[in-house]
Enzyme design. Structure first.
Site, PDB file in Angstrom:
ATOM      1  N   HIS A  52      72.468  41.625   6.619  1.00 37.87           N
ATOM      2  CA  HIS A  52      71.382  41.236   7.512  1.00 37.87           C
ATOM      3  C   HIS A  52      70.872  42.493   8.204  1.00 37.87           C
ATOM      4  CE1 HIS A  52      69.768  37.940  10.413  1.00 37.87           C
ATOM      5  NE2 HIS A  52      68.974  38.994  10.408  1.00 37.87           N
ATOM      6  N   GLU A  83      69.337  38.973   4.221  1.00 40.24           N
ATOM      7  CA  GLU A  83      68.860  38.072   5.262  1.00 40.24           C
ATOM      8  C   GLU A  83      67.937  38.817   6.226  1.00 40.24           C
ATOM      9  OE1 GLU A  83      72.557  36.927   7.093  1.00 40.24           O
ATOM     10  OE2 GLU A  83      72.706  35.175   5.799  1.00 40.24           O
ATOM     11  N   HIS A 204      77.664  30.996   9.188  1.00 42.82           N
ATOM     12  CA  HIS A 204      77.761  31.394  10.600  1.00 42.82           C
ATOM     13  C   HIS A 204      78.998  30.804  11.263  1.00 42.82           C
ATOM     14  CE1 HIS A 204      75.767  33.734  13.824  1.00 42.82           C
ATOM     15  NE2 HIS A 204      76.628  33.060  14.553  1.00 42.82           N
ATOM     16  N   ASP A 205      79.909  31.699  11.615  1.00 43.44           N
ATOM     17  CA  ASP A 205      81.171  31.353  12.279  1.00 43.44           C
ATOM     18  C   ASP A 205      82.113  30.525  11.412  1.00 43.44           C
ATOM     19  OD1 ASP A 205      80.022  31.174  15.752  1.00 43.44           O
ATOM     20  OD2 ASP A 205      80.665  32.867  14.486  1.00 43.44           O
TER      21      ASP A 205
HETATM   22  C1  LIG Z   1      72.133  34.369   9.612  1.00 46.69           C
HETATM   23  C2  LIG Z   1      73.531  34.386  10.111  1.00 46.69           C
HETATM   24  O1  LIG Z   1      74.028  33.440  10.656  1.00 46.69           O
HETATM   25  C3  LIG Z   1      74.319  35.578   9.897  1.00 46.69           C
HETATM   26  O2  LIG Z   1      74.254  35.870   8.567  1.00 46.69           O
HETATM   27  C4  LIG Z   1      73.811  36.805  10.593  1.00 46.69           C
HETATM   28  O3  LIG Z   1      73.851  37.877   9.693  1.00 46.69           O
HETATM   29  C5  LIG Z   1      74.709  37.172  11.713  1.00 46.69           C
HETATM   30  O4  LIG Z   1      74.181  38.362  12.253  1.00 46.69           O
HETATM   31  P1  LIG Z   1      75.149  39.349  13.051  1.00 46.69           P
HETATM   32  O5  LIG Z   1      76.216  39.818  12.075  1.00 46.69           O
HETATM   33  O6  LIG Z   1      74.200  40.439  13.510  1.00 46.69           O
HETATM   34  O7  LIG Z   1      75.746  38.529  14.161  1.00 46.69           O
HETATM   35  N1  LIG Z   2      74.566  33.632   6.836  1.00 51.44           N
HETATM   36  C1  LIG Z   2      75.837  33.715   7.512  1.00 51.44           C
HETATM   37  C2  LIG Z   2      76.452  35.056   7.255  1.00 51.44           C
HETATM   38  O1  LIG Z   2      75.988  35.792   6.402  1.00 51.44           O
HETATM   39  C3  LIG Z   2      77.635  35.482   8.032  1.00 51.44           C
HETATM   40  O2  LIG Z   2      77.737  34.843   9.272  1.00 51.44           O
HETATM   41  P1  LIG Z   2      79.089  35.143  10.091  1.00 51.44           P
HETATM   42  O3  LIG Z   2      80.240  34.716   9.211  1.00 51.44           O
HETATM   43  O4  LIG Z   2      79.122  36.630  10.366  1.00 51.44           O
HETATM   44  O5  LIG Z   2      78.983  34.319  11.335  1.00 51.44           O
END
Ligand SMILES: CC(=O)[C@@H](O)[C@H](O)COP(=O)(O)O
Ligand SMILES: NCC(=O)COP(=O)(O)O
Length: 259
Positions: A52, A83, A204-205
């Site tokens: 990202h 992303e 995410h999480d």
């Molecule tokens: C879109 C998403 O939920 C994650 O992939 C994002 O990349 C989290 O970004 P950070 O690692 O900057 O928290």
């Molecule tokens: N799109 C979610 C991702 O790439 C990773 O999210 P996270 O595991 O760092 O919260």
């Protein structure tokens, strides 16, 4: 490239290496290496790598994107997922790199982390041409979405191939008396996406504790992208053992689907 959605798919693991870059950026030494982390995860069986590249380059930098793209030429069976917000810097990377997948995320430039999905019909007009451009370049488009069934048909209508379910609300409910209700919400949202002709990703999480139940409950889950918790685990276990542990979590969830 569009993939026909299916209700029984094996969930792919895409490792997000943002947090390797975050640590790397705290010194001018180039370690820990982002490309080495990606290679070790791919060698251990990860089916993809996610980044990202935020506009402020707090972690993934433009050079990381290009170096990972070069690395992944040696891994033709693995996918590269980039992303970002297509109204910011994402489209430059898509045009130059043409990854397997672009995941559109509605983050502001200074956002702490991703915390919500797109909204329809408000976002449709500005997303449609950008989605069309990605698809014309042969890049699959996934839209980061909250688990709202009523939004899925509109996501398909603007041309998305897949949606990515934003899973923080489920992760926050895991292990509490709200877990079952949240899982049902994600199950229903995924089913609505499949019924609309969309593929289903999630992220995410997610972590080793909450992943099996999610994979078990959510139909047609094509991919989970996991970064923060996985890289934290890798600090203790190493990349290879960590990837294998997450694959075992996915396998446990898949096994539960058929029981
Ligand atoms: C879109 C998403 O939920 C994650 O992939 C994002 O990349 C989290 O970004 P950070 O690692 O900057 O928290
Ligand atoms: N799109 C979610 C991702 O790439 C990773 O999210 P996270 O595991 O760092 O919260």
């Amino acid at each position: 490239m569009t993939q026909s959605p299916s209700r029984t798919v094996r969930t792919a693991l895409s490792v997000n290496v943002n947090k390797v870059a975050l640590v790397r950026n705290t010194r001018h030494l180039g370690i820990p290496s982002v490309t080495r982390a990606a290679r070790l995860c791919l060698e251990a069986g990860a089916q993809g790598i996610t980044v990202h590249p935020r506009p402020d380059e707090r972690h993934i930098r433009a050079q990381d994107v290009y170096e990972l793209h070069e690395l992944m030429r040696a891994w033709p069976q693995a996918e590269f997922n980039i992303e970002g917000n297509p109204s910011h810097n994402l489209m430059e990377f898509i045009r130059k790199v043409r990854p397997h997948q672009a995941t559109f995320v509605p983050d502001s430039e200074d956002q702490f982390t991703s915390d919500h999905g797109w909204s329809f019909p408000q976002d449709a007009e500005r997303l449609q041409p950008l989605i069309a451009e990605c698809r014309a370049l042969g890049v699959r488009v996934s839209l980061f979405m909250d688990p709202v069934p009523a939004q899925m048909a509109a996501a398909r209508a603007v041309g998305a191939d897949r949606i990515e379910l934003y899973t923080e609300p489920y992760a926050a409910a895991w292990g509490t008396d709200r877990e079952a209700v949240e899982l049902a919400r994600y199950r229903d949202a995924a089913q609505a996406a499949l019924d609309a002709g969309l593929g289903v990703n999630a992220g995410h999480d997610l972590n080793r504790d909450n992943l099996p139940a999610f994979v078990r409950a959510v139909p047609g889950l094509a991919e989970v992208s996991i970064g923060h918790a996985l890289i934290a685990d890798a600090l203790e276990l190493g990349y290879a053992a960590t990837v294998r542990a997450y694959q075992q979590c996915i396998d446990a969830g898949m096994a539960g689907k058929n029981s």
